[in-house]
Design an enzyme around this catalytic site. Sequence first.
Site, PDB file in Angstrom:
ATOM      1  N   ASP A  87      34.359  35.898  50.686  1.00 16.63           N
ATOM      2  CA  ASP A  87      34.866  36.021  52.085  1.00 16.63           C
ATOM      3  C   ASP A  87      34.322  37.041  52.668  1.00 16.63           C
ATOM      4  OD1 ASP A  87      36.748  37.497  51.097  1.00 16.63           O
ATOM      5  OD2 ASP A  87      38.449  36.194  52.033  1.00 16.63           O
ATOM      6  N   SER A  88      33.575  37.907  51.896  1.00 13.94           N
ATOM      7  CA  SER A  88      33.014  39.186  52.542  1.00 13.94           C
ATOM      8  C   SER A  88      31.728  38.373  53.276  1.00 13.94           C
ATOM      9  CB  SER A  88      32.286  40.088  51.295  1.00 13.94           C
ATOM     10  OG  SER A  88      31.897  39.072  50.484  1.00 13.94           O
ATOM     11  N   ASP A 145      35.642  31.827  47.447  1.00 14.09           N
ATOM     12  CA  ASP A 145      36.925  32.212  47.989  1.00 14.09           C
ATOM     13  C   ASP A 145      37.532  31.487  48.658  1.00 14.09           C
ATOM     14  OD1 ASP A 145      37.985  35.029  47.182  1.00 14.09           O
ATOM     15  OD2 ASP A 145      36.088  36.086  48.298  1.00 14.09           O
ATOM     16  N   LYS A 178      38.834  31.332  44.383  1.00 15.32           N
ATOM     17  CA  LYS A 178      39.581  32.476  44.050  1.00 15.32           C
ATOM     18  C   LYS A 178      40.745  32.855  45.176  1.00 15.32           C
ATOM     19  CE  LYS A 178      37.378  36.792  44.940  1.00 15.32           C
ATOM     20  NZ  LYS A 178      37.981  37.445  46.115  1.00 15.32           N
ATOM     21  N   GLU A 221      43.627  35.475  46.716  1.00 11.40           N
ATOM     22  CA  GLU A 221      44.104  36.897  46.637  1.00 11.40           C
ATOM     23  C   GLU A 221      45.940  36.671  46.626  1.00 11.40           C
ATOM     24  OE1 GLU A 221      42.824  39.003  50.143  1.00 11.40           O
ATOM     25  OE2 GLU A 221      40.599  38.992  49.585  1.00 11.40           O
ATOM     26  N   GLU A 233      40.701  45.087  42.694  1.00 13.84           N
ATOM     27  CA  GLU A 233      39.854  45.836  43.497  1.00 13.84           C
ATOM     28  C   GLU A 233      40.579  47.411  43.828  1.00 13.84           C
ATOM     29  OE1 GLU A 233      38.466  43.622  46.980  1.00 13.84           O
ATOM     30  OE2 GLU A 233      37.602  45.158  47.884  1.00 13.84           O
TER      31      GLU A 233
HETATM   32  O1  KIV Z   1      34.771  38.731  49.252  1.00 20.38           O
HETATM   33  C1  KIV Z   1      34.217  39.188  48.345  1.00 20.38           C
HETATM   34  O2  KIV Z   1      33.294  39.521  48.231  1.00 20.38           O
HETATM   35  C2  KIV Z   1      35.101  39.834  47.220  1.00 20.38           C
HETATM   36  C3  KIV Z   1      34.447  40.623  46.240  1.00 20.38           C
HETATM   37  C4  KIV Z   1      34.300  41.860  46.868  1.00 20.38           C
HETATM   38  C5  KIV Z   1      35.484  40.822  45.258  1.00 20.38           C
HETATM   39  O3  KIV Z   1      36.467  39.303  47.222  1.00 20.38           O
END
Ligand code: KIV
Length: 276
Positions: free
Chosen positions: A52-53, A95, A125, A127, A194
């Site tokens: 989600d980056s 994510d 994924k 969190e 992280e």
């Molecule tokens: O969203 C993302 O890119 C991440 C990684 C930095 C682990 O969660």
Amino acid sequence: MNSNAQKAAHVTTRRLLDMKQNGEKISVLTAYDYTMARILDRAGVDVILVGDSASNVFSGHNTTLPITIEEMIYHAKAVVRGVQAETSRAMVVIDMPFMSYQLSGEEALRNAGKIMKEHECDAVKLEGGRVIAETIKRITDVGIPVMGHLGLMPQSIYKYGSYKVRAREEREAEQLLEDARIVEEAGAFAVVLEKIPTDLAAEVTSSLTIPTIGIGAGVECDGQVLVINDILGLNREFHPRFVRRYADLNTIIENAARQYVQDVRERSFPSSEESY
Ligand code: KIV
């Protein structure tokens, strides 16, 4: 499929577990589009994370919070197509965006199912630790593999108030270790750690049977993950200590674009060879 590409054995959750047991390090990079996914799969990256980056590096938001499930699915579809066009080796993990899994276990399951159904990705994924343990269990129970994410969790950035290293204090470190065990117990097949101290990441890694994937968490993790834009030096302003820059594409692209502008203005492009 690219005519040169040989299909390779697809990386599975089982393979990642074997890699941990054999002491083989796991490489993870993010990707958000078809072209990049093709390159990363060809390069032999074990896991491609559609992070989600994307909210930051693709869409220009300040945080990961604004990205929607539809936008994540859009990126995920492109990445899966990219991997399928190459060797199909890399595992693709998506994510789950902010508020797509926090409201209730049922909604989380519906959204995880939506992500898995709309394209052939391998896992999602999420969190969080104990707070989402039930949710992880619910999702994994129906056969959807879950990667956890502990330490600095960017979806909680407004709660922390900064992107500083997490769990330096003993109490938070103990909680994180316990959260990691809970996430494993709930059924996660791997967990991202992280921005936590190297010693703590080492302790978590040796306490778990599932692989740990570090970002700013030292070399003792079972694998490493970085954001592709960061390792390629695409963002001139962002250079935290945990990022290793393997290229300066910002400068390369800017120079290429400047040269193109100049060539167009000077009418040296297109040449007769570049015309019909
Ligand atoms: O969203 C993302 O890119 C991440 C990684 C930095 C682990 O969660």
